[in-house]
Write a protein that holds these residues in place. Structure first.
Motif, short mmCIF file in Angstrom:
data_model
loop_
_atom_site.label_atom_id
_atom_site.label_comp_id
_atom_site.label_asym_id
_atom_site.label_seq_id
_atom_site.Cartn_x
_atom_site.Cartn_y
_atom_site.Cartn_z
N ARG A 163 32.03 30.06 -4.22
CA ARG A 163 30.97 29.12 -3.86
C ARG A 163 29.99 28.95 -5.02
N VAL A 170 19.42 16.03 -0.43
CA VAL A 170 19.13 17.45 -0.66
C VAL A 170 20.42 18.12 -1.13
N ARG A 201 29.26 14.18 1.60
CA ARG A 201 29.69 15.55 1.28
C ARG A 201 31.14 15.74 1.72
N ARG A 219 18.67 21.97 6.46
CA ARG A 219 19.62 20.94 6.88
C ARG A 219 20.69 21.59 7.75
N ASN A 226 25.83 29.44 7.92
CA ASN A 226 26.42 28.78 9.08
C ASN A 226 25.88 29.42 10.35
N THR A 258 29.93 20.14 -7.06
CA THR A 258 29.99 19.02 -6.09
C THR A 258 28.76 18.12 -6.22
FE1 HDD Z 1 30.18 25.48 1.77
C1 HDD Z 1 28.52 22.55 1.77
C2 HDD Z 1 28.06 26.70 4.22
C3 HDD Z 1 32.12 28.30 2.09
C4 HDD Z 1 32.00 24.48 -0.87
N1 HDD Z 1 28.60 24.76 2.80
C5 HDD Z 1 28.05 23.52 2.65
C6 HDD Z 1 26.94 23.37 3.53
C7 HDD Z 1 26.82 24.53 4.24
C8 HDD Z 1 27.86 25.42 3.75
C9 HDD Z 1 25.80 24.86 5.29
C10 HDD Z 1 26.10 22.12 3.68
C11 HDD Z 1 24.85 22.17 2.87
C12 HDD Z 1 24.03 20.94 3.11
O1 HDD Z 1 23.51 20.82 4.23
O2 HDD Z 1 23.96 20.13 2.20
N2 HDD Z 1 30.15 27.12 2.97
C13 HDD Z 1 29.13 27.48 3.82
C14 HDD Z 1 29.35 28.83 4.28
C15 HDD Z 1 30.51 29.27 3.70
C16 HDD Z 1 31.00 28.20 2.85
C17 HDD Z 1 28.44 29.59 5.22
C18 HDD Z 1 31.18 30.60 3.80
C19 HDD Z 1 30.58 31.70 4.06
N3 HDD Z 1 31.79 26.23 0.82
C20 HDD Z 1 32.43 27.41 1.06
C21 HDD Z 1 33.46 27.63 0.07
C22 HDD Z 1 33.42 26.57 -0.78
C23 HDD Z 1 32.37 25.69 -0.29
C24 HDD Z 1 34.36 28.84 0.02
C25 HDD Z 1 34.23 26.27 -2.00
C26 HDD Z 1 34.86 27.14 -2.71
N4 HDD Z 1 30.29 23.78 0.70
C27 HDD Z 1 31.08 23.61 -0.38
C28 HDD Z 1 30.84 22.31 -1.11
C29 HDD Z 1 29.70 21.68 -0.24
C30 HDD Z 1 29.49 22.71 0.84
C31 HDD Z 1 32.04 21.48 -1.34
C32 HDD Z 1 29.92 20.27 0.27
C33 HDD Z 1 28.65 19.54 0.03
C34 HDD Z 1 27.84 20.43 -0.74
O3 HDD Z 1 28.52 21.60 -0.98
O4 HDD Z 1 26.74 20.22 -1.15
O5 HDD Z 1 30.42 22.55 -2.41
#
Ligand code: HDD
Length: 693
Positions: free
Chosen positions: A361, A339, A74, A115, A151, A368
């Protein structure tokens, strides 16, 4: 708490997973084509010492499969640990606000997969780094999958998702040398922070003890954004989701976390796994803060701004139900790695708000997964597929596992009898929010205050929490090479609180500001302080008992009997593995050799009595250091009878007023003292003694 397993289960995820489970049996080894092979240790060669033959299909297949075992990690949240569990609402009060049945029908128990993760580090990085923890929950509801991708902190670094790549590039290891791993203490992150003051509230959380949780079972979870609940009449209510850990919120000591990163980089992951195996199931209460749509403007911040909380004193968190994590995954890759969470996975009764971070998001997560999991059929993977049937006209693509029958893969059709039909009731309907305006790239004025809630957070902290925050800023900025960046951050801190700015400035060698840039508003929210969390439980706590031959076994037995029943894990540590001879001639099994562990992976240390035991341990540098280090980290340190000598050797004076220092001559007194001190987590007051170790 025990959730009744006999409940109604229309969406039974475990039954669904059974179809994918492959258990080892006594059948013969085969190739992927099902052909039995007679040898998997020697490749096919010309003669015993000759070249390998290309026709060795078993060799080729074995190596090829191995070569392709890895998938991209990730881009954020690469390191994680998962668990299955169950969620059940307490009662039906939320039905007034939502048609999401899993939230309001107490007869329905919903399977979940959670997770937990760190954000910045790679898959192999240490667990105990200073970072946000991800807390992502997939509910396999009977209305389809709902993912709450949150988070352990209720706010975020940025207000608009278009800044996410900038933020992540800044916090990740620097691009020229890929240093540092899983650390925020470096120039690019703090450069980003000083130029982007909307980060300030989140940076206060990141510099607080929330960023170094003792256990995934001892941290909160937050949906962060404002979402909507929609009821049967189509009325929408704004909602913030909270997970409250039943054990309270407790954190490690910063020095300790750095040592754990070497002694046991899997510390949080192991803690989750071991406690589930031991039946000490992590439990969380789901709570909601509700704000009627027509009251959305009553706050001095914008509900759509993800850098703001709604203080619990203003809008209480109302309990909805309880989640228990009671089952470890069977295969890390298949389940925890594959997952795929997506904030856009919602069920009827839950909808989005216009929070610009949330909206970004909604795009990013599906996108992704397509690259990470190699195409659009990742939703068919066992851990991802819903526990209810999926019927649609999606077809083909990499790794398609379904054999779709029939000729018509389009809607509408007559050739498949019009199937699948469109639901006439109970389907997801987007909330018909009224929107109008010009297309524009501009941050709303209502998002402009970047300091007010950072100040609220600071004001809400106890003295020891404030001390930890100051130390964290000093540590992090102390690693920043560019003095101008340190100065820039201190200037922002001077808008948060003058005293904080001065203390940090002093530590990092920049000119302290003379007067506050913004006066402190003086408001606080006691619910934010870990000093006001739940205390008293020893569940999931690890207690080290140091022992040698001649140990008085009465204390050892009493600790085991008294505390393991309450969920504590009591381990006997000695200079060697095997068995010890106790003072009364009995045998005591050693759990671990002292050299293979360290005080930092325990919550408490107890030295039992017995003159020979005390003499031996006093001469053992590892044992004495163990005690001194546990003491430094403000943990419960206890001695029974002659065991005192070891504490003395570690430089601990007994005349101190210290509730976490337990010295008892009777076993019962020892056990109750240890129970109380461990339940209190740490005696942070000890920090002012500046104990070396
Ligand atoms: Fe995110 C993963 C939580 C903002 C783009 N995010 C990811 C995961 C968590 C969060 C817990 C891991 C999920 C797992 O265990 O597979 N993210 C947050 C929270 C945010 C947040 C609480 C703000 C309130 N995220 C955020 C933004 C973006 C992303 C603004 C993009 C515009 N996040 C991602 C991602 C990920 C990710 C790149 C990386 C791996 C995945 O998604 O599956 O899409």
């Amino acid at each position: 708490m025990s959730i009744d397993r006999q409940s109604r289960r229309e969406a039974d995820k475990h039954r669904d997973l059974d179809a994918a489970r492959v258990a080892p049996d006594d059948a013969n080894l085969t190739t992927d084509q099902g052909i039995e092979v007679d040898d998997t240790d020697n490749s096919l060669t010309v003669g015993e010492r000759g070249p390998t033959l290309l026709e060795d299909f078993h060799f080729r297949e074995k190596i090829t499969h191995f070569d392709h075992e890895r998938i991209p990690e990730r881009v954020v949240h690469a390191r994680g640990a998962g668990a299955y569990g169950r969620f059940r609402p307490y009662d039906g009060w939320l039905a007034e606000y939502t048609v999401a049945r899993f939230l309001c029908d107490p007869s329905v128990e919903t399977d979940v997969f959670v997770r937990f993760s760190t954000v910045a580090g790679s898959r192999g990085s240490a667990d105990t780094v200073r970072d946000v923890r991800g807390f992502a929950t997939k509910f396999y509801t009977e209305q389809g999958n709902f993912d709450l991708v949150g988070n352990n902190m209720p706010v975020f670094f940025i207000q608009d998702g278009i800044k996410f790549p900038d933020f992540v590039h800044a916090v990740k290891p620097e691009p020229h040398n890929e240093i540092p791993q899983a650390q925020s203490a470096h120039d690019t992150l703090w450069d980003f922070v000083q130029l982007q003051p909307e980060t300030m509230h989140m940076m206060m959380w990141l510099m607080s003890d929330r960023a170094i949780p003792r256990s995934f079972a001892m941290m909160e979870g937050f949906g962060v954004h404002t979402f909507r609940l929609v009821n049967a009449a189509g009325r929408s209510t704004f909602v913030k989701f909270h997970w409250k850990p039943v054990l309270g919120i407790h954190s490690l000591d910063w020095d300790e976390t750095q040592k754990i990163a070497g002694k046991d980089p899997d510390f949080n992951r192991r803690d989750l796994w071991d406690n589930i195996e031991a039946g000490n199931f992590p439990e969380y209460e789901l709570g909601v803060q509700l704000v009627p749509e027509d009251e959305a403007d009553r706050f001095d911040f914008d509900l759509l701004d993800p850098t703001k909380i709604i203080p619990e004193e203003e809008v209480p968190v109302r309990p909805v139900g309880r989640m228990v994590l009671d089952r470890n995954p069977e295969n890390f890759f298949a389940e925890t790695e594959q997952v795929a969470f997506h904030i856009g996975n919602v069920v009827p009764g839950i909808d989005f708000s216009d929070d610009p971070l949330l909206q970004a998001r909604l795009f990013s997560y599906l996108d992704t997964q397509l690259i990470r999991l190699g195409g659009p059929n990742f939703t068919q993977l066992p851990v991802n597929r819903p526990a209810v049937p999926v019927r649609n006209h999606h077809r083909d693509g990499y790794h398609q596992t379904a054999i779709h029958q029939g000729r018509a893969a389009y809607h509408k059709n007559t050739l498949s009898g019009g199937c699948p039909a469109i639901a006439t009731e109970g389907a997801f309907t987007h909330f018909p929010e009224r929107v109008e305006g010009r297309k524009i790239r501009k941050r709303a004025e209502s998002f402009a205050d970047h300091y007010g809630q950072a100040t609220l957070f600071w004001n809400s902290m106890s003295d020891w929490e404030k001390g930890h925050i100051v130390s964290a800023f000093r540590f992090e900025l102390g690693k920043v090479e560019h003095k101008e960046i340190r100065k820039g951050v201190v200037e922002h801190l001077n808008h948060v609180d003058h005293d904080l700015a001065v203390q940090v400035a002093k530590g990092v060698g920049v000119q302290a500001p003379e007067s506050p840039a913004t006066p402190n508003h003086g408001r606080s929210s006691p619910a934010l302080s870990q000093a006001n969390t739940k205390f008293g439980s020893v569940k999931g706590r690890k207690i080290a008992v140091l022992a040698a031959d001649g140990v008085d076994s009465s204390a050892v037995a009493a600790l085991g009997e008294g505390l393991t029943g309450e969920g504590a894990i009591v381990e006997i540590l000695a200079a060697h593995d095997g068995v010890l001879q106790s003072a009364n001639g009995g045998r005591i099994e050693v759990t671990r050799q002292l050299k293979t562990v360290a005080s930092v992976v325990y919550d408490a240390v107890v030295v039992p009595g017995g003159p020979e035991n005390a003499r031996t341990l006093s001469m053992d540098g590892d044992a004495v250091h163990f005690v001194a280090e546990a003491f430094k980290h403000c943990k419960a340190v206890a001695a029974h009878a002659e065991g005192r000598a070891v504490l003395e050797r570690a430089g601990i004076a007994f005349d101190r007023d210290d509730p976490a220092l337990v010295v008892a001559d009777d076993a019962a007194g020892l056990v109750s003292g240890v129970r109380e001190a461990v339940g209190a987590h740490r005696n942070w007051a000890r920090e002012t003694d500046h104990i070396p170790a």
